[in-house]
Design an enzyme around this catalytic site. Structure first.
Site, PDB file in Angstrom:
ATOM      1  N   CYS A   1       0.822  -1.276  -0.010  1.00 34.95           N
ATOM      2  CA  CYS A   1       0.116   0.026   0.053  1.00 34.95           C
ATOM      3  C   CYS A   1       0.975   1.326  -0.122  1.00 34.95           C
ATOM      4  O   CYS A   1       0.714   2.199  -1.038  1.00 34.95           O
ATOM      5  CB  CYS A   1      -0.953   0.108   1.289  1.00 34.95           C
ATOM      6  SG  CYS A   1      -2.231  -1.279   1.128  1.00 34.95           S
ATOM      7  N   HIS A   2       1.831   1.404   1.039  1.00 32.86           N
ATOM      8  CA  HIS A   2       2.567   2.684   1.192  1.00 32.86           C
ATOM      9  C   HIS A   2       4.233   2.211   1.337  1.00 32.86           C
ATOM     10  O   HIS A   2       4.777   3.170   1.777  1.00 32.86           O
ATOM     11  CB  HIS A   2       1.930   3.364   2.132  1.00 32.86           C
ATOM     12  CG  HIS A   2       0.332   3.706   2.177  1.00 32.86           C
ATOM     13  ND1 HIS A   2      -0.454   2.898   2.456  1.00 32.86           N
ATOM     14  CD2 HIS A   2      -0.114   4.723   1.357  1.00 32.86           C
ATOM     15  CE1 HIS A   2      -1.519   3.415   2.415  1.00 32.86           C
ATOM     16  NE2 HIS A   2      -1.369   4.583   1.401  1.00 32.86           N
ATOM     17  N   GLY A   3       4.443   1.103   0.976  1.00 29.97           N
ATOM     18  CA  GLY A   3       5.882   0.977   0.961  1.00 29.97           C
ATOM     19  C   GLY A   3       6.583   0.570   2.330  1.00 29.97           C
ATOM     20  O   GLY A   3       7.752   1.182   2.321  1.00 29.97           O
TER      21      GLY A   3
ATOM     22  N   PRO B   1       6.525   4.193   6.005  1.00 26.18           N
ATOM     23  CA  PRO B   1       5.835   5.173   6.855  1.00 26.18           C
ATOM     24  C   PRO B   1       5.289   4.392   8.056  1.00 26.18           C
ATOM     25  O   PRO B   1       4.834   5.304   8.861  1.00 26.18           O
ATOM     26  CB  PRO B   1       4.808   5.631   5.980  1.00 26.18           C
ATOM     27  CG  PRO B   1       4.629   4.219   5.003  1.00 26.18           C
ATOM     28  CD  PRO B   1       5.953   3.838   4.816  1.00 26.18           C
TER      29      PRO B   1
END
Lengths: 402, 189
Positions: B153-155, B168
Site C-alpha cells: 500500500c505505502h511501501g 511510513p
C-alpha cells in the site's frame, strides 16, 4: 426560556433561525384549556411510544438479517448473544402493543369528547391516517422474525387482496414478488417497516400543526371564550404529561420484565414452514376486532370490504354524528351508546381471538352488524332526538368556582 | 401569554416568590424541580446504556476470540496465514538464517526497538498479526529490502522478525497473545 432569550448570542441566532421562540411558543407558552383531564395524556404518550419504537427499531436493524434463511436465527442471536438484545427486542415487541393501547385510548377519548367535530375534522383524519400507517407497520414488523405466525400472518393478510375481482391475483403476486410469501416478500417488508415510522413522524407533525391551529378540545367540549380559559402548556401540562409518562413506563416495565411474551404467540418461536400452517392462526391482539369483522361475513370479497369499511367509516364520523354538542358529558343518550360501542369492540376482539366455529360465528355477526349500526343509524338518529344537558358558559367558570 | 396575567392570578392563588436573581428564596417547589430532574436524568442515563452496549462485540463473537493452530504441516522456511478475530495472523517457520539475521541487527537501527527474543516464544516460530501498522493493509511475505515482509500500500519494509525498518509504518508488526499447548500446537488469543 425568557432568560435564555435575553442572551445576546441566543437572540442573534434566534433572529436568524427562530427555533427557540418557536419551541417557546408551542411547548411552553402554548395556551392549553385549563380543564384537561388525564384522558388528554395519551397524545403525548403516543408520541413517546413512537420515539421508543423508532429508537429500539433502529438498534434492532443493526443486528437483524432480512433473509428468509437467516432472519429467524438472527432474531435468536439478538435474544441470546447481542448485549441487551433480549431487552431491546422485548421493548420493541411490547412497545408495539403499548403503542396501540395508548392510541386506542387516545381515539376513545376523541370519540367520547367529540374531538372529531368541527373545526377539528382534518385533525381527526390525520389521526386516522396515522392509525392506518401504524397498522401496516405493525403487520410488516410482525413478519420480520420469520416464525410460523409471521409467515402465515403474511400469507393471510396479503391474500386479502386476492378478493379483488380480476386484478386481485396479479396484485398479490406483485406484493409477494413471487408465487407465495418468500424471501422477496420479507425483504420488501423490512424496507417498508423501516420507512413507514418516519412517514408516521411526518403525519404526526401535520397532526400537531392542525391541533395547535385550532387548539385542544376539552372535557366540556365547549369553545374557548378568552385567555381566562387557558393555562400555559409549561409547567402545567409538561408536568402532567411527565407524570403520565412515569405511570406508562412503570406498566411498560412490568410487562417487559415479568411477562414479555404475554401478548405474543408461542408459535412464532417455530421457524417459518411454507408447507405447514399452525392449527390456530390469529393476529396480534390489536387487530382482533377487525379480524372478527373479516370472518363474520360469509363471503371472501364481502369480508374484506367490511373490514376496510370498519376503519374508513371513521373518516365520515364528523358528518355521521349529527349532534353539535361535542362532549358526551352533556349527551345523556350518546354516552350510553359510546360505552356500548366499546363493549361491542371487546366482544369483537374475543370473537377474533377464538376459532370461527360454534356460537362465536353468530356472535361475531351480531357484533359486526351492531358496529356498523352504531355509526350509520344510531349516531345520526341520536343527534336528532337527544336532548342535551345545558352547557356551562365557559371553561373558566366552573373551574374557578370550584 | 402577555396580558393573560400570571398563572397564580388566574387561579386565584397568592403570587409565588419573586423569581428574579437575588430576591430568590428556596421553596418546596425548587426542591421538587431538582429532585424530579435528577431522577429523570439518572433514569435516562441508565436506560441509555443498553443502547450503547448493544454495539459492543456480542457473546457469539467473543466466544470465537481464541483459536488453536496446528504447526506440524508448516515446512521450514514457509508460512501460513490463519484467521483470528477476522484478522490475518502470520505463522512463520523460520530458518537459522532468518533467526541469525534478525538477531544480528543492533537495536539503535530500529524505529521501534525490540529484540528478536522479545518477539518469539520459540525462535523458529514467529507468530504475528499480519496487519501493517501504517494503515491496516496486509504485507506480502518474502519481499522488501530486509528478507521479511513488504506492504504494497505505502511501501513499509519489515525484517525477518517482523520489525519495521523502512517506510511510513510507525511500529513493528504486532505479536498476539499466544501459548504453546504442546510442541506443535499454539492457542492464539
Amino acid at each position: 426560556m425568557q432568560a435564555l432569550l435575553n442572551n445576546g448570542f441566543v437572540r442573534w441566532f434566534d433572529n436568524r433561525l427562530p427555533v427557540l421562540s418557536w419551541a417557546n411558543h408551542h411547548l411552553m407558552e402554548y395556551p392549553t384549556p385549563r380543564n384537561l383531564n388525564y384522558a388528554w395524556n395519551f397524545g403525548s404518550l403516543a408520541g413517546l411510544a413512537l420515539v421508543l419504537q423508532i429508537v429500539t427499531g433502529i438498534v434492532l436493524a443493526m443486528h437483524y438479517t432480512p433473509h428468509a434463511d437467516m432472519a429467524f436465527d438472527s432474531v435468536e442471536r439478538i435474544m441470546r448473544d447481542v448485549n441487551y438484545g433480549w431487552l431491546l427486542r422485548y421493548m420493541h415487541a411490547n412497545g408495539a402493543s403499548f403503542f396501540f393501547i395508548v392510541v386506542y385510548i387516545h381515539i376513545a377519548r376523541g370519540l367520547y369528547y367529540g374531538s372529531y367535530k368541527a373545526p377539528r375534522e382534518v385533525l381527526w383524519w390525520l389521526g386516522l391516517v396515522i392509525l392506518l400507517l401504524m397498522m401496516a407497520t405493525a403487520f410488516m414488523g410482525y413478519v420480520l422474525p420469520w416464525g410460523q405466525m409471521s409467515f402465515w400472518g403474511a400469507t393471510v393478510i396479503t391474500n386479502l387482496f386476492s378478493a379483488i375481482p380480476v386484478i386481485g391475483e396479479p396484485i398479490v403476486q406483485w406484493l409477494w414478488g413471487g408465487f407465495a410469501v418468500g424471501n422477496a416478500t420479507l425483504n420488501r417488508f423490512f424496507s417498508l417497516h423501516f420507512l413507514l415510522p418516519f412517514v408516521v413522524v411526518g403525519v404526526v407533525v401535520l397532526h400537531l400543526w392542525a391541533l395547535h391551529h385550532k387548539k385542544s378540545n376539552n372535557p366540556l367540549g365547549i369553545d374557548y371564550k378568552g385567555p381566562q380559559d387557558f393555562i400555559t402548556f409549561h409547567p402545567y401540562y409538561t408536568i402532567k404529561d411527565a407524570f403520565g409518562a412515569g405511570v406508562f413506563l412503570i406498566l411498560f416495565a412490568t410487562f417487559l420484565f415479568y411477562a414479555p411474551n404475554y401478548m405474543g404467540h408461542p408459535d412464532n418461536y417455530i421457524p417459518a414452514d411454507p408447507l405447514v400452517t399452525p392449527a390456530h392462526i390469529v393476529p396480534e391482539w390489536y387487530f382482533l376486532p377487525f379480524y372478527a369483522i373479516l370472518r363474520a361475513i360469509p363471503d371472501k370479497l364481502g369480508g374484506v370490504l367490511a373490514m376496510g369499511a370498519s376503519i374508513f367509516i371513521l373518516f365520515l364520523l364528523p358528518w355521521l354524528d349529527t349532534s353539535r354538542i361535542r362532549s358526551a358529558t352533556f349527551r345523556p343518550v350518546f354516552k350510553w351508546f359510546f360505552w356500548l360501542l366499546l363493549v361491542d369492540l371487546v366482544v369483537l376482539g374475543f370473537c377474533g381471538a377464538n376459532p370461527p366455529e360454534g356460537f362465536w360465528v353468530p356472535l361475531s355477526q351480531v357484533a359486526t352488524v351492531y358496529y356498523f349500526l352504531h355509526f350509520l343509524i344510531l349516531l345520526p338518529l341520536i343527534g336528532w332526538f337527544e336532548r342535551p344537558r345545558p352547557l356551562p358558559d365557559s371553561i373558566a367558570k366552573p373551574v374557578l368556582k370550584a | 401569554m402577555a396580558g393573560f396575567g400570571t398563572n397564580q392570578q388566574r387561579r386565584g392563588l397568592p403570587a409565588m416568590a419573586d423569581h428574579t436573581i437575588g430576591a430568590h428564596e428556596e421553596t418546596r417547589r425548587d426542591f421538587l424541580y431538582v429532585a424530579t430532574g435528577a431522577v429523570a436524568a439518572v433514569g435516562a442515563a441508565v436506560a441509555l446504556w443498553p443502547f450503547i452496549d448493544q454495539m459492543n462485540p456480542a457473546a457469539d463473537v467473543l466466544a470465537l476470540s481464541s483459536i488453536e493452530v496446528d504447526l506440524s504441516p508448516v515446512p521450514l522456511g514457509q508460512q501460513i496465514t490463519v484467521n483470528w478475530r477476522g484478522k490475518p495472523v502470520f505463522v512463520r517457520h523460520r530458518t537459522e538464517t532468518d533467526i541469525e539475521e534478525a538477531r544480528a541487527v543492533p537495536l539503535e537501527e530500529l524505529r521501534d526497538p525490540q529484540t528478536d527474543e522479545e518477539r518469539v516464544i520459540k525462535a523458529e516460530w514467529l507468530v504475528m498479526v499480519g496487519i501493517c501498522t501504517h494503515l491496516g493493509c496486509v504485507p506480502l511475505a518474502d519481499q522488501g529490502d530486509f528478507d521479511g515482509w513488504f506492504c504494497p500500500c505505502h511501501g513499509s519494509h519489515y525484517d525477518s522478525s517482523g520489525r519495521i525498518r523502512k517506510g511510513p509504518a510507525p511500529l513493528n508488526l504486532a505479536i498476539p497473545g499466544y501459548e504453546f499447548i504442546d510442541d506443535s500446537t499454539i492457542r492464539v488469543g
